[in-house]
Design an enzyme around this catalytic site. Sequence first.
Site, PDB file in Angstrom:
ATOM      1  N   ARG A  68     -22.672 -65.014  -9.983  1.00 45.98           N
ATOM      2  CA  ARG A  68     -23.603 -66.035 -10.480  1.00 45.98           C
ATOM      3  C   ARG A  68     -23.834 -65.869 -11.984  1.00 45.98           C
ATOM      4  NH1 ARG A  68     -26.791 -63.605 -13.029  1.00 45.98           N
ATOM      5  NH2 ARG A  68     -28.803 -62.658 -12.602  1.00 45.98           N
ATOM      6  N   LYS A  70     -26.598 -66.626 -14.912  1.00 41.43           N
ATOM      7  CA  LYS A  70     -28.034 -66.877 -15.004  1.00 41.43           C
ATOM      8  C   LYS A  70     -28.261 -68.295 -15.523  1.00 41.43           C
ATOM      9  CE  LYS A  70     -31.920 -63.900 -16.119  1.00 41.43           C
ATOM     10  NZ  LYS A  70     -32.003 -63.201 -14.861  1.00 41.43           N
ATOM     11  N   LYS A  78     -36.597 -65.102 -19.781  1.00 41.07           N
ATOM     12  CA  LYS A  78     -36.454 -63.654 -19.973  1.00 41.07           C
ATOM     13  C   LYS A  78     -36.549 -63.285 -21.463  1.00 41.07           C
ATOM     14  CE  LYS A  78     -34.356 -59.993 -17.438  1.00 41.07           C
ATOM     15  NZ  LYS A  78     -33.468 -59.667 -16.339  1.00 41.07           N
ATOM     16  N   ASP A  97     -27.882 -59.167 -17.695  1.00 38.12           N
ATOM     17  CA  ASP A  97     -27.609 -59.768 -16.385  1.00 38.12           C
ATOM     18  C   ASP A  97     -27.330 -61.266 -16.450  1.00 38.12           C
ATOM     19  OD1 ASP A  97     -30.140 -60.564 -17.045  1.00 38.12           O
ATOM     20  OD2 ASP A  97     -30.951 -60.369 -15.028  1.00 38.12           O
ATOM     21  N   GLU A 164     -23.501 -57.442 -14.843  1.00 39.54           N
ATOM     22  CA  GLU A 164     -24.277 -56.595 -13.928  1.00 39.54           C
ATOM     23  C   GLU A 164     -23.630 -56.667 -12.544  1.00 39.54           C
ATOM     24  OE1 GLU A 164     -28.905 -56.172 -13.301  1.00 39.54           O
ATOM     25  OE2 GLU A 164     -28.140 -57.622 -11.855  1.00 39.54           O
ATOM     26  N   ALA A 176     -33.258 -57.629   1.021  1.00 41.09           N
ATOM     27  CA  ALA A 176     -33.593 -58.092  -0.341  1.00 41.09           C
ATOM     28  C   ALA A 176     -33.877 -59.592  -0.372  1.00 41.09           C
ATOM     29  CB  ALA A 176     -32.455 -57.745  -1.302  1.00 41.09           C
ATOM     30  N   HIS A 180     -37.279 -61.146  -1.676  1.00 39.91           N
ATOM     31  CA  HIS A 180     -37.256 -62.132  -2.753  1.00 39.91           C
ATOM     32  C   HIS A 180     -38.207 -63.283  -2.431  1.00 39.91           C
ATOM     33  CE1 HIS A 180     -35.264 -64.966  -5.613  1.00 39.91           C
ATOM     34  NE2 HIS A 180     -35.262 -63.852  -6.326  1.00 39.91           N
TER      35      HIS A 180
HETATM   36  P1  0O2 Z   1     -32.382 -62.469 -10.272  1.00 37.78           P
HETATM   37  O1  0O2 Z   1     -32.857 -63.857 -10.054  1.00 37.78           O
HETATM   38  O2  0O2 Z   1     -31.877 -61.817  -9.011  1.00 37.78           O
HETATM   39  O3  0O2 Z   1     -31.421 -62.324 -11.416  1.00 37.78           O
HETATM   40  P2  0O2 Z   1     -33.685 -56.084 -16.480  1.00 37.78           P
HETATM   41  O4  0O2 Z   1     -32.828 -57.084 -15.725  1.00 37.78           O
HETATM   42  O5  0O2 Z   1     -32.941 -54.814 -16.812  1.00 37.78           O
HETATM   43  O6  0O2 Z   1     -34.412 -56.656 -17.626  1.00 37.78           O
HETATM   44  P3  0O2 Z   1     -35.015 -54.578 -14.463  1.00 37.78           P
HETATM   45  O7  0O2 Z   1     -36.075 -54.991 -13.489  1.00 37.78           O
HETATM   46  O8  0O2 Z   1     -35.213 -53.280 -15.151  1.00 37.78           O
HETATM   47  O9  0O2 Z   1     -34.837 -55.755 -15.476  1.00 37.78           O
HETATM   48  O10 0O2 Z   1     -33.604 -54.501 -13.765  1.00 37.78           O
HETATM   49  P4  0O2 Z   1     -33.240 -53.974 -12.339  1.00 37.78           P
HETATM   50  O11 0O2 Z   1     -34.274 -53.070 -11.786  1.00 37.78           O
HETATM   51  O12 0O2 Z   1     -31.849 -53.431 -12.475  1.00 37.78           O
HETATM   52  O13 0O2 Z   1     -33.250 -55.312 -11.461  1.00 37.78           O
HETATM   53  C1  0O2 Z   1     -32.390 -56.354 -11.760  1.00 37.78           C
HETATM   54  C2  0O2 Z   1     -32.130 -57.223 -10.549  1.00 37.78           C
HETATM   55  O14 0O2 Z   1     -32.118 -56.435  -9.344  1.00 37.78           O
HETATM   56  C3  0O2 Z   1     -33.171 -58.294 -10.282  1.00 37.78           C
HETATM   57  O15 0O2 Z   1     -32.880 -59.397 -11.070  1.00 37.78           O
HETATM   58  C4  0O2 Z   1     -32.965 -58.550  -8.784  1.00 37.78           C
HETATM   59  O16 0O2 Z   1     -31.800 -59.324  -8.557  1.00 37.78           O
HETATM   60  C5  0O2 Z   1     -32.687 -57.165  -8.262  1.00 37.78           C
HETATM   61  N1  0O2 Z   1     -33.939 -56.474  -7.868  1.00 37.78           N
HETATM   62  C6  0O2 Z   1     -34.539 -55.460  -8.517  1.00 37.78           C
HETATM   63  N2  0O2 Z   1     -35.632 -55.057  -7.863  1.00 37.78           N
HETATM   64  C7  0O2 Z   1     -35.751 -55.830  -6.769  1.00 37.78           C
HETATM   65  C8  0O2 Z   1     -36.697 -55.879  -5.679  1.00 37.78           C
HETATM   66  O17 0O2 Z   1     -37.663 -55.130  -5.608  1.00 37.78           O
HETATM   67  N3  0O2 Z   1     -36.458 -56.825  -4.721  1.00 37.78           N
HETATM   68  C9  0O2 Z   1     -35.408 -57.686  -4.773  1.00 37.78           C
HETATM   69  N4  0O2 Z   1     -35.272 -58.577  -3.783  1.00 37.78           N
HETATM   70  N5  0O2 Z   1     -34.506 -57.667  -5.796  1.00 37.78           N
HETATM   71  C10 0O2 Z   1     -34.671 -56.749  -6.771  1.00 37.78           C
HETATM   72  P5  0O2 Z   1     -33.984 -60.444 -11.515  1.00 37.78           P
HETATM   73  O18 0O2 Z   1     -33.748 -60.763 -12.938  1.00 37.78           O
HETATM   74  O19 0O2 Z   1     -35.350 -59.935 -11.145  1.00 37.78           O
HETATM   75  O20 0O2 Z   1     -33.726 -61.689 -10.639  1.00 37.78           O
END
Ligand code: 0O2
Length: 222
Positions: A68, A70, A78, A97, A164, A176, A180
């Site tokens: 995907r 973004k 962001k 990402d 990513e 997950a 979500h």
């Molecule tokens: P989306 O819509 O999935 O892209 P960063 O991205 O580095 O600024 P962070 O939080 O440090 O932010 O990164 P991390 O922990 O690697 O998490 C990145 C992605 O992992 C998230 O993207 C989610 O896809 C997934 N993720 C992380 N934590 C969780 C969680 O607790 N539950 C679920 N379901 N997914 C999680 P985005 O950008 O949040 O969303």
Amino acid sequence: MTAETDMSMEVLMNSENPEKVLKNMQPFINLMMNYECALMEIETKLKVLNTEFALLHNRNPFESIKCRLKKPISIVEKMRKKKLDITIENIENNLTDVAGIRVICSFPEDIYTLSELLSKQDDIKVVCIKDYIRNPKPNGYRSLHLIVEVPIFLSNEKKIMKVEVQFRTIAMDFWASLDHKLKYKKDNLKHPEIVAQELKKCADTITAMDYKMQEIRNMLED
Ligand code: 0O2
């Protein structure tokens, strides 16, 4: 056509100078094309590993891959959250990402086998590893995240792009997606903390099941 492209077309049509809008958009369109190419590179690498593994070991290390890009609106959100100007350079340097791949495996062991095989390829540079399988998040989230840099070869330049890669099992992915939903519905729930507690219990059950299934698979292979 998606709702999003419909909306972009509307903005374009209502603009007094659509040519100028389009010209300003071009660097962003180019950037997204670069990320799309990077996704294709990583997806192909993983598919090659899967095909070879199937031949050597008679099974596939992953079940499916989802790629995907973004959405522009999520990129803008962001960047605003990070309090950064929205420029091509800032997006490339600060977001890791924009291009995302989710690799769904049957067994936890396959996650580490695949991620190691990908990481040691000589055109790949791993810039960050977040192992939420060995160190799960407090809510129970489990996945292995790698940020990798991969070269893409365009007609007259070579570019290094970040992707990513999230590795998780089928069960972790199932969990997950429910989690979500909780993120978005939390405000309308009477007792979000109870739902979160129940989800955490499910995460633990799922982990036990993942490792039990792997044990059985290993017994069958022995
Ligand atoms: P989306 O819509 O999935 O892209 P960063 O991205 O580095 O600024 P962070 O939080 O440090 O932010 O990164 P991390 O922990 O690697 O998490 C990145 C992605 O992992 C998230 O993207 C989610 O896809 C997934 N993720 C992380 N934590 C969780 C969680 O607790 N539950 C679920 N379901 N997914 C999680 P985005 O950008 O949040 O969303």
